[in-house]
Design a protein around this motif. Structure first.
Motif, PDB file in Angstrom:
ATOM      1  N   GLY A  16       0.802  -1.219   0.000  1.00 45.58           N
ATOM      2  CA  GLY A  16       0.000   0.000   0.000  1.00 45.58           C
ATOM      3  C   GLY A  16       0.830   1.262   0.000  1.00 45.58           C
ATOM      4  N   VAL A  17       1.973   1.227  -0.695  1.00 44.39           N
ATOM      5  CA  VAL A  17       2.862   2.387  -0.771  1.00 44.39           C
ATOM      6  C   VAL A  17       3.221   2.658  -2.232  1.00 44.39           C
ATOM      7  N   SER A  18       4.007   3.687  -2.453  1.00 42.54           N
ATOM      8  CA  SER A  18       4.445   4.019  -3.807  1.00 42.54           C
ATOM      9  C   SER A  18       5.665   3.189  -4.200  1.00 42.54           C
ATOM     10  N   ILE A  19       5.931   3.124  -5.503  1.00 51.70           N
ATOM     11  CA  ILE A  19       7.122   2.435  -5.995  1.00 51.70           C
ATOM     12  C   ILE A  19       8.379   3.092  -5.431  1.00 51.70           C
ATOM     13  N   LYS A  20       8.357   4.426  -5.292  1.00 55.15           N
ATOM     14  CA  LYS A  20       9.516   5.140  -4.763  1.00 55.15           C
ATOM     15  C   LYS A  20       9.807   4.718  -3.328  1.00 55.15           C
ATOM     16  N   THR A  21       8.760   4.487  -2.537  1.00 60.08           N
ATOM     17  CA  THR A  21       8.969   4.051  -1.154  1.00 60.08           C
ATOM     18  C   THR A  21       9.636   2.680  -1.106  1.00 60.08           C
ATOM     19  N   VAL A  22       9.186   1.761  -1.973  1.00 60.59           N
ATOM     20  CA  VAL A  22       9.824   0.449  -2.054  1.00 60.59           C
ATOM     21  C   VAL A  22      11.294   0.613  -2.420  1.00 60.59           C
ATOM     22  N   SER A  23      11.571   1.521  -3.360  1.00 63.53           N
ATOM     23  CA  SER A  23      12.956   1.766  -3.772  1.00 63.53           C
ATOM     24  C   SER A  23      13.789   2.278  -2.601  1.00 63.53           C
ATOM     25  N   ARG A  24      13.202   3.154  -1.765  1.00 66.25           N
ATOM     26  CA  ARG A  24      13.939   3.665  -0.600  1.00 66.25           C
ATOM     27  C   ARG A  24      14.284   2.535   0.367  1.00 66.25           C
ATOM     28  N   VAL A  25      13.318   1.619   0.549  1.00 66.32           N
ATOM     29  CA  VAL A  25      13.555   0.505   1.461  1.00 66.32           C
ATOM     30  C   VAL A  25      14.660  -0.403   0.937  1.00 66.32           C
ATOM     31  N   THR A  26      14.576  -0.785  -0.340  1.00 69.25           N
ATOM     32  CA  THR A  26      15.575  -1.703  -0.904  1.00 69.25           C
ATOM     33  C   THR A  26      16.951  -1.045  -0.997  1.00 69.25           C
ATOM     34  N   ASN A  27      16.973   0.305  -1.077  1.00 69.50           N
ATOM     35  CA  ASN A  27      18.239   1.029  -1.129  1.00 69.50           C
ATOM     36  C   ASN A  27      18.752   1.393   0.262  1.00 69.50           C
ATOM     37  N   GLN A  28      17.927   1.036   1.296  1.00 72.16           N
ATOM     38  CA  GLN A  28      18.305   1.292   2.686  1.00 72.16           C
ATOM     39  C   GLN A  28      18.629   2.760   2.919  1.00 72.16           C
ATOM     40  N   GLU A  29      17.717   3.632   2.437  1.00 79.01           N
ATOM     41  CA  GLU A  29      17.962   5.066   2.544  1.00 79.01           C
ATOM     42  C   GLU A  29      17.705   5.610   3.943  1.00 79.01           C
ATOM     43  N   GLY A  30      16.934   4.884   4.776  1.00 76.35           N
ATOM     44  CA  GLY A  30      16.736   5.311   6.156  1.00 76.35           C
ATOM     45  C   GLY A  30      15.743   6.442   6.334  1.00 76.35           C
ATOM     46  N   SER A  31      14.989   6.802   5.298  1.00 74.52           N
ATOM     47  CA  SER A  31      14.034   7.906   5.388  1.00 74.52           C
ATOM     48  C   SER A  31      12.589   7.409   5.380  1.00 74.52           C
ATOM     49  N   VAL A  32      12.388   6.143   5.757  1.00 75.73           N
ATOM     50  CA  VAL A  32      11.062   5.533   5.747  1.00 75.73           C
ATOM     51  C   VAL A  32      10.613   5.285   7.177  1.00 75.73           C
ATOM     52  N   ARG A  33       9.346   5.623   7.495  1.00 73.79           N
ATOM     53  CA  ARG A  33       8.799   5.408   8.827  1.00 73.79           C
ATOM     54  C   ARG A  33       8.841   3.921   9.188  1.00 73.79           C
ATOM     55  N   LYS A  34       8.966   3.652  10.499  1.00 79.18           N
ATOM     56  CA  LYS A  34       9.156   2.285  10.966  1.00 79.18           C
ATOM     57  C   LYS A  34       8.029   1.356  10.525  1.00 79.18           C
ATOM     58  N   GLU A  35       6.749   1.810  10.696  1.00 76.23           N
ATOM     59  CA  GLU A  35       5.625   0.954  10.324  1.00 76.23           C
ATOM     60  C   GLU A  35       5.560   0.710   8.815  1.00 76.23           C
ATOM     61  N   THR A  36       5.943   1.747   8.050  1.00 76.11           N
ATOM     62  CA  THR A  36       5.981   1.588   6.584  1.00 76.11           C
ATOM     63  C   THR A  36       7.076   0.617   6.187  1.00 76.11           C
ATOM     64  N   LEU A  37       8.227   0.738   6.847  1.00 73.10           N
ATOM     65  CA  LEU A  37       9.347  -0.167   6.581  1.00 73.10           C
ATOM     66  C   LEU A  37       8.938  -1.615   6.831  1.00 73.10           C
ATOM     67  N   GLN A  38       8.184  -1.841   7.914  1.00 72.89           N
ATOM     68  CA  GLN A  38       7.747  -3.195   8.242  1.00 72.89           C
ATOM     69  C   GLN A  38       6.805  -3.742   7.181  1.00 72.89           C
ATOM     70  N   ARG A  39       5.858  -2.895   6.713  1.00 75.35           N
ATOM     71  CA  ARG A  39       4.902  -3.349   5.693  1.00 75.35           C
ATOM     72  C   ARG A  39       5.620  -3.717   4.404  1.00 75.35           C
ATOM     73  N   VAL A  40       6.565  -2.870   4.014  1.00 76.96           N
ATOM     74  CA  VAL A  40       7.286  -3.122   2.768  1.00 76.96           C
ATOM     75  C   VAL A  40       8.153  -4.376   2.906  1.00 76.96           C
ATOM     76  N   THR A  41       8.822  -4.506   4.031  1.00 79.19           N
ATOM     77  CA  THR A  41       9.676  -5.677   4.261  1.00 79.19           C
ATOM     78  C   THR A  41       8.862  -6.960   4.239  1.00 79.19           C
ATOM     79  N   GLN A  42       7.690  -6.928   4.879  1.00 78.78           N
ATOM     80  CA  GLN A  42       6.816  -8.102   4.881  1.00 78.78           C
ATOM     81  C   GLN A  42       6.344  -8.445   3.472  1.00 78.78           C
ATOM     82  N   ALA A  43       6.022  -7.407   2.696  1.00 81.14           N
ATOM     83  CA  ALA A  43       5.580  -7.632   1.316  1.00 81.14           C
ATOM     84  C   ALA A  43       6.696  -8.238   0.482  1.00 81.14           C
TER      85      ALA A  43
END
Length: 353
Positions: A16-43
């Motif tokens: 339930g996020v944008s493609i850019k947010t997924v990119s931030r997570v996979t790039n380990q940019e550190g600018s993603v909220r904790k709960e969002t990071l968890q959702r993306v990681t689980q996905a």
């Protein structure tokens, strides 16, 4: 069941996020909220998504290379676009990467992101139908990949991205108007591929001309198909089999028109005295038939060169911090009517090319 290979778009939709947010997570940019990071990681874990390392960290040093991305059935169009872009790139000291792809590929965003990173591209030039697909454009925007697109339209309200508009609608109106002025009231239309906006724009121009001249738009005269010689043959045969066949055929491009001409002459009919035929684009097909085809000339090489020059200037302004919204390039072209023997009766050759 899961797909054999998940895409970045799949992960974004599941989380339930944008493609850019997924990119931030996979790039380990550190600018993603904790709960969002968890959702993306689980996905990512649920889909077993494997981000391509070559597609990471898209931002980099200044690049002097562009990519041309296409999926188009018209070989002449693609070749002219390639040549025009390449000529302009060479003059301006840029390299060009040519990338054919499938517009229906579910991993298209990952594919383009990987290409941009591997080849260290400054941006992409995109032609139809990819340039007219909202999902593709949204994905590129979310990954901050610069692009300029070529589309069939007179304009698009609120468009803030670099764009080149081809006014197929008005050009199609002029072709239909020409057929009407030649005395035709039963004018058929053979339409190209559904996924190409040009098919719709050219049909709209055709219908507008009929309406403005008070002629009925007979649905049996309007046949949907593809940008191919084979469809032109089949479509013309279908029209000729009607109880009240048309006296003229407007084909969505020259390849279709060449096929229609083949079928008409195979049926023993004379062109244009018994049935007139017009095409669109002014490709070699229009000049290799007998009689030669009336058409609308689309200067693809010139369009490609001006598109490239405008995009390179835009990229330079972006990199120097001079880019403004009102400086975003929006170029416009309208194909020009070319009259030839396929629609002109004897004695009416004053404007023949």
């Amino acid at each position: 069941m899961l797909k054999s290979k998940a895409t970045i778009k799949d992960v974004a939709e599941l989380a339930g996020v944008s493609i850019k947010t997924v990119s931030r997570v996979t790039n380990q940019e550190g600018s993603v909220r904790k709960e969002t990071l968890q959702r993306v990681t689980q996905a990512i874990e649920q889909l077993n998504y494997q981000p391509n390392t070559a597609a990471r960290n898209l931002a980099g040093r200044k690049s002097y290379a562009l990519g041309y991305v296409y999926d188009n059935p018209n070989a002449y169009y693609v070749l002219d676009m390639q040549n025009g872009i390449l000529e302009e790139c060479r003059e301006r000291g840029y390299e060009l990467v040519i990338h054919p792809c499938s517009a229906t590929n579910e991993s298209i965003i990952d594919e383009l992101a990987t290409m941009v990173k591997k080849s260290q591209l400054a941006g992409l030039i995109i032609s139809p139908p990819l340039s007219e697909m909202p999902d593709v454009l949204t994905g590129l925007d979310q990954l901050n990949i610069p692009y300029i697109r070529v589309i069939s339209a007179s304009h698009v309200d609120g468009d803030t991205s670099p764009c080149v508009y081809i006014n197929d609608r008005d050009a199609a109106y002029e072709i239909t108007e020409h057929l009407i002025q030649q005395g035709h009231e039963k004018i058929a239309f053979l339409r190209g591929d559904e996924c190409h906006r040009s098919s719709h724009e050219r049909k709209i121009g055709y219908l507008e001309a009929l309406r403005n001249y008070g002629l009925m738009a007979d649905e049996s005269y309007q046949i949907d198909g593809s940008y191919s010689f084979e469809f032109g043959v089949a479509g013309a045969k279908q029209l000729l089999a009607l109880q009240d066949p048309p006296t003229s055929i407007f084909s969505c491009n020259d390849e279709i028109a060449a096929g229609a001409l083949f079928a008409v002459r195979l049926a023993g009919l004379d062109v244009p005295s018994q049935i007139a035929i017009a095409g669109f684009e002014d490709s070699p097909f229009s000049r290799q038939t007998w009689p030669k085809l009336t058409t609308a000339a689309q200067p693809t090489i010139s369009i490609a060169r001006k598109t490239t020059a405008s995009f390179i200037k835009y990229l330079a302004n972006q990199q120097s911090g001079k880019a403004k919204l009102d400086a975003v390039p929006h170029l416009q072209f309208k194909p020009q009517l070319v009259l030839r023997e396929s629609t002109l009766l004897d004695g009416d050759n004053s404007n023949v090319e």
